[in-house]
Design a protein around this motif. Structure first.
Motif, PDB file in Angstrom:
ATOM      1  N   LEU A 152      -4.893  12.646   4.572  1.00  0.00           N
ATOM      2  CA  LEU A 152      -5.565  12.570   3.275  1.00  0.00           C
ATOM      3  C   LEU A 152      -5.322  11.204   2.614  1.00  0.00           C
ATOM      4  O   LEU A 152      -6.240  10.596   2.058  1.00  0.00           O
ATOM      5  CB  LEU A 152      -5.052  13.694   2.364  1.00  0.00           C
ATOM      6  CG  LEU A 152      -5.621  13.750   0.952  1.00  0.00           C
ATOM      7  CD1 LEU A 152      -7.137  13.978   0.977  1.00  0.00           C
ATOM      8  CD2 LEU A 152      -4.945  14.851   0.149  1.00  0.00           C
ATOM      9  N   PHE A 153      -4.096  10.716   2.704  1.00  0.00           N
ATOM     10  CA  PHE A 153      -3.785   9.404   2.115  1.00  0.00           C
ATOM     11  C   PHE A 153      -4.522   8.284   2.845  1.00  0.00           C
ATOM     12  O   PHE A 153      -4.806   7.250   2.265  1.00  0.00           O
ATOM     13  CB  PHE A 153      -2.271   9.143   2.152  1.00  0.00           C
ATOM     14  CG  PHE A 153      -1.542   9.724   0.971  1.00  0.00           C
ATOM     15  CD1 PHE A 153      -1.247   8.955  -0.140  1.00  0.00           C
ATOM     16  CD2 PHE A 153      -1.160  11.058   0.963  1.00  0.00           C
ATOM     17  CE1 PHE A 153      -0.586   9.484  -1.235  1.00  0.00           C
ATOM     18  CE2 PHE A 153      -0.494  11.610  -0.126  1.00  0.00           C
ATOM     19  CZ  PHE A 153      -0.204  10.819  -1.231  1.00  0.00           C
ATOM     20  N   GLN A 154      -4.808   8.506   4.124  1.00  0.00           N
ATOM     21  CA  GLN A 154      -5.457   7.445   4.912  1.00  0.00           C
ATOM     22  C   GLN A 154      -6.951   7.335   4.631  1.00  0.00           C
ATOM     23  O   GLN A 154      -7.582   6.366   5.030  1.00  0.00           O
ATOM     24  CB  GLN A 154      -5.244   7.707   6.411  1.00  0.00           C
ATOM     25  CG  GLN A 154      -3.827   7.386   6.847  1.00  0.00           C
ATOM     26  CD  GLN A 154      -3.514   7.881   8.235  1.00  0.00           C
ATOM     27  OE1 GLN A 154      -4.150   8.822   8.733  1.00  0.00           O
ATOM     28  NE2 GLN A 154      -2.528   7.280   8.880  1.00  0.00           N
ATOM     29  N   GLU A 155      -7.517   8.339   3.971  1.00  0.00           N
ATOM     30  CA  GLU A 155      -8.980   8.323   3.749  1.00  0.00           C
ATOM     31  C   GLU A 155      -9.375   7.233   2.759  1.00  0.00           C
ATOM     32  O   GLU A 155      -8.615   6.882   1.882  1.00  0.00           O
ATOM     33  CB  GLU A 155      -9.442   9.683   3.232  1.00  0.00           C
ATOM     34  CG  GLU A 155      -9.484  10.723   4.337  1.00  0.00           C
ATOM     35  CD  GLU A 155      -9.869  12.100   3.824  1.00  0.00           C
ATOM     36  OE1 GLU A 155     -10.191  12.239   2.639  1.00  0.00           O
ATOM     37  OE2 GLU A 155      -9.822  13.026   4.638  1.00  0.00           O
TER      38      GLU A 155
ATOM     39  N   SER B  48       0.855  -1.182   0.000  1.00  0.00           N
ATOM     40  CA  SER B  48       0.000   0.000   0.000  1.00  0.00           C
ATOM     41  C   SER B  48       0.888   1.227   0.000  1.00  0.00           C
ATOM     42  O   SER B  48       1.936   1.256   0.667  1.00  0.00           O
ATOM     43  CB  SER B  48      -0.886  -0.013   1.247  1.00  0.00           C
ATOM     44  OG  SER B  48      -1.476   1.263   1.421  1.00  0.00           O
ATOM     45  N   ILE B  49       0.460   2.258  -0.714  1.00  0.00           N
ATOM     46  CA  ILE B  49       1.249   3.500  -0.747  1.00  0.00           C
ATOM     47  C   ILE B  49       1.392   4.076   0.655  1.00  0.00           C
ATOM     48  O   ILE B  49       2.368   4.771   0.969  1.00  0.00           O
ATOM     49  CB  ILE B  49       0.587   4.526  -1.709  1.00  0.00           C
ATOM     50  CG1 ILE B  49       1.553   5.651  -2.075  1.00  0.00           C
ATOM     51  CG2 ILE B  49      -0.683   5.107  -1.138  1.00  0.00           C
ATOM     52  CD1 ILE B  49       2.553   5.286  -3.090  1.00  0.00           C
ATOM     53  N   LEU B  50       0.421   3.738   1.521  1.00  0.00           N
ATOM     54  CA  LEU B  50       0.472   4.258   2.898  1.00  0.00           C
ATOM     55  C   LEU B  50       1.674   3.732   3.677  1.00  0.00           C
ATOM     56  O   LEU B  50       2.113   4.343   4.644  1.00  0.00           O
ATOM     57  CB  LEU B  50      -0.811   3.887   3.631  1.00  0.00           C
ATOM     58  CG  LEU B  50      -1.867   4.982   3.636  1.00  0.00           C
ATOM     59  CD1 LEU B  50      -3.164   4.461   4.187  1.00  0.00           C
ATOM     60  CD2 LEU B  50      -1.401   6.194   4.424  1.00  0.00           C
ATOM     61  N   ASP B  51       2.208   2.594   3.226  1.00  0.00           N
ATOM     62  CA  ASP B  51       3.421   2.076   3.875  1.00  0.00           C
ATOM     63  C   ASP B  51       4.589   3.035   3.657  1.00  0.00           C
ATOM     64  O   ASP B  51       5.580   2.991   4.388  1.00  0.00           O
ATOM     65  CB  ASP B  51       3.797   0.708   3.297  1.00  0.00           C
ATOM     66  CG  ASP B  51       2.751  -0.350   3.624  1.00  0.00           C
ATOM     67  OD1 ASP B  51       2.075  -0.207   4.655  1.00  0.00           O
ATOM     68  OD2 ASP B  51       2.613  -1.310   2.843  1.00  0.00           O
TER      69      ASP B  51
ATOM     70  N   ARG C  18      -2.510   6.919 -10.170  1.00  0.00           N
ATOM     71  CA  ARG C  18      -3.960   6.775  -9.989  1.00  0.00           C
ATOM     72  C   ARG C  18      -4.509   7.884  -9.083  1.00  0.00           C
ATOM     73  O   ARG C  18      -5.534   8.488  -9.364  1.00  0.00           O
ATOM     74  CB  ARG C  18      -4.230   5.395  -9.374  1.00  0.00           C
ATOM     75  CG  ARG C  18      -5.646   4.940  -9.492  1.00  0.00           C
ATOM     76  CD  ARG C  18      -5.768   3.439  -9.342  1.00  0.00           C
ATOM     77  NE  ARG C  18      -4.980   2.912  -8.251  1.00  0.00           N
ATOM     78  CZ  ARG C  18      -4.232   1.822  -8.310  1.00  0.00           C
ATOM     79  NH1 ARG C  18      -4.165   1.142  -9.426  1.00  0.00           N
ATOM     80  NH2 ARG C  18      -3.556   1.401  -7.263  1.00  0.00           N
ATOM     81  N   LEU C  19      -3.774   8.150  -8.004  1.00  0.00           N
ATOM     82  CA  LEU C  19      -4.202   9.201  -7.079  1.00  0.00           C
ATOM     83  C   LEU C  19      -4.257  10.559  -7.758  1.00  0.00           C
ATOM     84  O   LEU C  19      -5.177  11.337  -7.541  1.00  0.00           O
ATOM     85  CB  LEU C  19      -3.227   9.286  -5.897  1.00  0.00           C
ATOM     86  CG  LEU C  19      -3.315   8.173  -4.862  1.00  0.00           C
ATOM     87  CD1 LEU C  19      -2.132   8.244  -3.917  1.00  0.00           C
ATOM     88  CD2 LEU C  19      -4.606   8.311  -4.078  1.00  0.00           C
TER      89      LEU C  19
ATOM     90  N   PHE D 200      -8.837  14.742  -4.938  1.00  0.00           N
ATOM     91  CA  PHE D 200      -7.677  14.416  -4.099  1.00  0.00           C
ATOM     92  C   PHE D 200      -6.584  15.470  -4.277  1.00  0.00           C
ATOM     93  O   PHE D 200      -6.018  15.971  -3.300  1.00  0.00           O
ATOM     94  CB  PHE D 200      -7.142  13.022  -4.483  1.00  0.00           C
ATOM     95  CG  PHE D 200      -5.938  12.594  -3.699  1.00  0.00           C
ATOM     96  CD1 PHE D 200      -6.081  11.929  -2.487  1.00  0.00           C
ATOM     97  CD2 PHE D 200      -4.651  12.856  -4.157  1.00  0.00           C
ATOM     98  CE1 PHE D 200      -4.965  11.542  -1.755  1.00  0.00           C
ATOM     99  CE2 PHE D 200      -3.538  12.479  -3.439  1.00  0.00           C
ATOM    100  CZ  PHE D 200      -3.697  11.811  -2.235  1.00  0.00           C
TER     101      PHE D 200
ATOM    102  N   ARG E  27      -4.907  11.269 -10.655  1.00  0.00           N
ATOM    103  CA  ARG E  27      -6.004  11.419 -11.619  1.00  0.00           C
ATOM    104  C   ARG E  27      -7.291  11.898 -10.930  1.00  0.00           C
ATOM    105  O   ARG E  27      -8.255  12.245 -11.587  1.00  0.00           O
ATOM    106  CB  ARG E  27      -6.263  10.100 -12.348  1.00  0.00           C
ATOM    107  CG  ARG E  27      -5.219   9.812 -13.423  1.00  0.00           C
ATOM    108  CD  ARG E  27      -5.695   8.773 -14.422  1.00  0.00           C
ATOM    109  NE  ARG E  27      -5.648   7.436 -13.872  1.00  0.00           N
ATOM    110  CZ  ARG E  27      -4.598   6.612 -13.990  1.00  0.00           C
ATOM    111  NH1 ARG E  27      -3.534   7.004 -14.640  1.00  0.00           N
ATOM    112  NH2 ARG E  27      -4.632   5.403 -13.469  1.00  0.00           N
TER     113      ARG E  27
END
Lengths: 162, 148
Positions: free
Chosen positions: B145-148, B2-5, B122-123, B129, B125
């Motif tokens: 914001l990324f966690q939403e 996940s990008i959140l990592d 993707r984000l 966001f 686009r």
């Protein structure tokens, strides 16, 4: 009467979790007598998207595709070795495309009755739920799906195989 | 993955101080150095700059994704910078870039590098966001914001 598991496919993506899935698949194939196949998908869909969105230039696309194909060979060779060490025959498949659709197509083409995948990464946002390719595959394949968990326990089962 | 990592407050800078492309690259690389993510900023700069020389990673619409494959990192590394006033990044549409995602990966992690780049693409686009991201005022807001 034959048991419910005769044709197993394990999906490999190079992660530790997918290697654990491969070990589990070898154990299960040995104990059930099922045929075993392994699949690695070179994600050319993502590569194409990066070129279309102009993040990658053409030379990068080619370079990364070669990297991914080398990875595919490396990980499929590793799984082949895992199977051969336990005298388990295995068929290896490398496909190019979108991960979820290539998994689904091979499940259908080989008449797979059990797909084994590694533990899925933790869902941390709503986006993760929408875009996890393996989860999409898990939901779309027509066969049963097994998620291999507990790396140490699976390794211990694998090691104890004759 | 996940990008959140990869998104951590110590690798996010809001606002960026630089007003020129090269300075911005140095500023984001320094951010990663201060966060303990890299040890050889000069080596990183060379590969990122070499990639920019082949064609700007300024995608247009205020977004730039400078990236490189390099032995100078051992894992996928992401820095995010926001410049509300915008910086000339030689973007395809000629407009200044305001949001920067710098993504670095070691040569043996091409698959994860592609995943990370794809997720960022993707984000970006999502107009909603990006609008919210550009108006973020702190690293914590960006992470949220990324966690939403």
């Amino acid at each position: 009467m034959a048991g419910p598991i005769q044709n197993i496919l394990v999906y490999i993506d190079g992660s530790e979790e997918s290697v654990t899935a491969a070990e589990y698949a070898v154990c299960l194939a040995k104990s059930t007598g099922a045929e075993l196949s392994a699949l690695y998908v070179v994600n050319t869909r993502a590569l194409n998207d990066l070129v279309k969105s102009r993040i990658f230039i053409a030379s990068e696309e080619q370079e990364y595709q070669e990297d991914l194909e080398n990875d595919a060979q490396k990980y499929l060779d590793h799984v082949k070795e895992l199977a051969h060490k336990k005298a388990q025959p295995i068929e290896l498949y490398q496909k190019n495309g979108a991960i979820h659709s290539e998994i689904k197509h091979l499940v259908e083409d080989l008449d797979i009755d059990l797909l084994i995948i590694g533990e899925l990464s933790k869902i941390q946002s709503r986006r993760d739920e929408f875009y996890n390719e393996v989860e999409r595959a898990m939901r779309s394949v027509p066969c049963s799906v097994l998620i291999a968990k507990d790396e140490d326990l699976v390794w211990s089962h694998y090691e104890s195989l004759a | 993955m996940s990008i959140l990592d990869l998104v951590t407050e110590d690798c996010i800078k809001v606002p960026l101080e630089s007003t020129r492309k090269n300075d911005l690259l140095h500023e984001m690389i320094d951010l990663l150095k201060e966060a303990g993510k890299i040890s050889d900023p000069d080596a990183i700069y060379q590969v990122v700059r070499a990639r920019e020389d082949q064609g700007s990673t300024g995608l247009g619409e205020g977004i730039a994704i400078p990236h490189a494959k390099t032995d100078a990192v051992t894992d996928i590394t992401l820095a995010i910078g926001i410049s509300p006033q915008g910086i000339d990044f030689e973007s395809l549409d000629g407009e200044d870039a305001k949001v920067f995602f710098m993504i670095l990966a070691p040569p043996d992690k091409s698959g994860l590098h592609i995943e990370a780049l794809s997720e960022v693409a993707r984000l970006t686009r999502s107009a909603a966001f990006m609008r919210t991201l550009i108006h973020s005022e702190t690293p914590a807001e960006v992470v949220e914001l990324f966690q939403e």
